[in-house]
Motif scaffolding. Structure first.
Motif, PDB file in Angstrom:
ATOM      1  N   ARG A  52      34.172  47.730  23.849  1.00 10.89           N
ATOM      2  CA  ARG A  52      34.855  48.215  25.055  1.00 10.89           C
ATOM      3  C   ARG A  52      35.213  49.712  24.974  1.00 10.89           C
ATOM      4  NH1 ARG A  52      40.023  50.106  25.296  1.00 10.89           N
ATOM      5  NH2 ARG A  52      40.703  48.361  23.995  1.00 10.89           N
ATOM      6  N   SER A  74      34.504  42.565  24.862  1.00 12.22           N
ATOM      7  CA  SER A  74      35.963  42.679  24.890  1.00 12.22           C
ATOM      8  C   SER A  74      36.551  41.282  24.807  1.00 12.22           C
ATOM      9  CB  SER A  74      36.421  43.354  26.185  1.00 12.22           C
ATOM     10  OG  SER A  74      37.838  43.291  26.291  1.00 12.22           O
ATOM     11  N   ASN A  76      39.291  40.631  26.060  1.00 13.54           N
ATOM     12  CA  ASN A  76      39.959  40.502  27.353  1.00 13.54           C
ATOM     13  C   ASN A  76      38.912  40.253  28.442  1.00 13.54           C
ATOM     14  OD1 ASN A  76      41.874  42.826  29.494  1.00 13.54           O
ATOM     15  ND2 ASN A  76      41.440  40.653  29.686  1.00 13.54           N
ATOM     16  N   GLN A  77      38.767  38.994  28.822  1.00 16.39           N
ATOM     17  CA  GLN A  77      37.740  38.665  29.812  1.00 16.39           C
ATOM     18  C   GLN A  77      38.135  39.044  31.231  1.00 16.39           C
ATOM     19  OE1 GLN A  77      34.263  37.393  29.080  1.00 16.39           O
ATOM     20  NE2 GLN A  77      35.192  38.726  27.548  1.00 16.39           N
ATOM     21  N   ASP A  78      39.349  39.600  31.405  1.00 15.51           N
ATOM     22  CA  ASP A  78      39.758  40.117  32.714  1.00 15.51           C
ATOM     23  C   ASP A  78      39.449  41.606  32.836  1.00 15.51           C
ATOM     24  OD1 ASP A  78      40.793  37.606  33.386  1.00 15.51           O
ATOM     25  OD2 ASP A  78      42.728  38.089  32.428  1.00 15.51           O
ATOM     26  N   TYR A  79      38.935  42.179  31.750  1.00  8.13           N
ATOM     27  CA  TYR A  79      38.625  43.615  31.764  1.00  8.13           C
ATOM     28  C   TYR A  79      37.644  43.917  32.898  1.00  8.13           C
ATOM     29  CZ  TYR A  79      37.288  48.261  30.184  1.00  8.13           C
ATOM     30  OH  TYR A  79      37.042  49.610  30.126  1.00  8.13           O
ATOM     31  N   GLN A  80      37.940  44.965  33.639  1.00 14.56           N
ATOM     32  CA  GLN A  80      37.093  45.331  34.778  1.00 14.56           C
ATOM     33  C   GLN A  80      36.104  46.423  34.373  1.00 14.56           C
ATOM     34  OE1 GLN A  80      37.157  43.812  37.849  1.00 14.56           O
ATOM     35  NE2 GLN A  80      38.668  42.405  36.981  1.00 14.56           N
TER      36      GLN A  80
END
Ligand code: FOL
Length: 208
Positions: A52, A74, A76-80
């Motif tokens: 990331r 990442s 964080n699977q909510d990372y945009q």
């Protein structure tokens, strides 16, 4: 077994980054990176797999890296991912990323993956270089641009010293000839020490 290629520019002390960016700006070296990673068999695309922070380090106007499948890792699977494209995807980890690329091979409507390049940064280089030859994926090739001088002592991120790895019987790295490098990348590559903006470097290929 999936073969992976690490591509990296590193100083003699293995420095690769400083303050979340590349320590140098070398247009010809960057052009080599772009050409090597983009050059895929007709009808296929190469994948560039990155962490990331490396994604964030690529100037917005150059990402996603064009003509390549961009895979960003990442937890964080909510990372945009921004900006995004149909050729860009987020994966939860290296294993998931490779499984997804693999499963894509058998789906007729999806782009076939040719080569898979690990493009950094330090965390992902370390994780991939430590994969064992018996694991589903293995790094068997490193395209190393060795930055010979200056020493860039301000680097704060490093490539693991893969050539000197201790107690590692799997790590018998040997340097390829320039002809082998050109044959694998598929185009002519400048030979010997290059100089750009007072920085000296050399294009190398290592395999195991
Ligand atoms: N490997 C090598 N040999 N050199 C690098 O600079 C390098 N950099 C990364 C990974 N492996 C490397 C990671 N950092 C871009 C920027 C940073 C980056 C990787 C790529 C980038 O913007 N690439 C564009 C080229 C833009 C240009 O032509 O200036 C691309 O299309 O690849």
């Amino acid at each position: 077994m999936t073969r992976l290629t690490v591509i990296v520019a590193a100083t003699v002390s293995n420095g690769i980054g400083q303050s979340s960016r590349l320590p140098w700006r070398l247009p010809q070296e960057m052009a080599y990176f772009a050409r090597v990673t983009s050059n895929a068999l007709e009808g296929t695309k190469n994948a560039v797999v990155m962490g990331r922070k490396t994604w964030e380090s690529i100037p917005t106007k150059f990402r996603p890296l064009k003509d390549r499948m961009n895979v960003v890792i990442s937890r964080n699977q909510d990372y945009q991912l921004q900006p995004t494209s149909p050729l860009t995807r987020l994966s939860a980890g290296l294993a998931a990323a490779l499984t997804e690329l693999e499963s894509q091979q058998s789906e007729p409507e999806k782009t076939k993956v040719n080569r898979i390049f690990i493009i950094g940064g330090a965390t992902l280089y370390k994780e991939t270089l430590e994969l064992s030859p018996s694991s589903p994926a293995f790094v068997d090739r490193v395209l190393l641009t060795r930055i010979l001088s200056p020493s860039f002592d301000e680097c704060d991120v490093f490539l693991p010293d893969f050539l000197q790895a201790e107690g590692d019987t799997t790590a018998k790295w040997s340097r390829c000839t320039h002809e082998q490098l050109e044959s694998w990348v598929g185009f002519e590559v400048p030979r010997g020490v290059q100089e750009e903006k007072g920085v000296q470097y050399e294009f190398q290929m290592w395999t195991r």
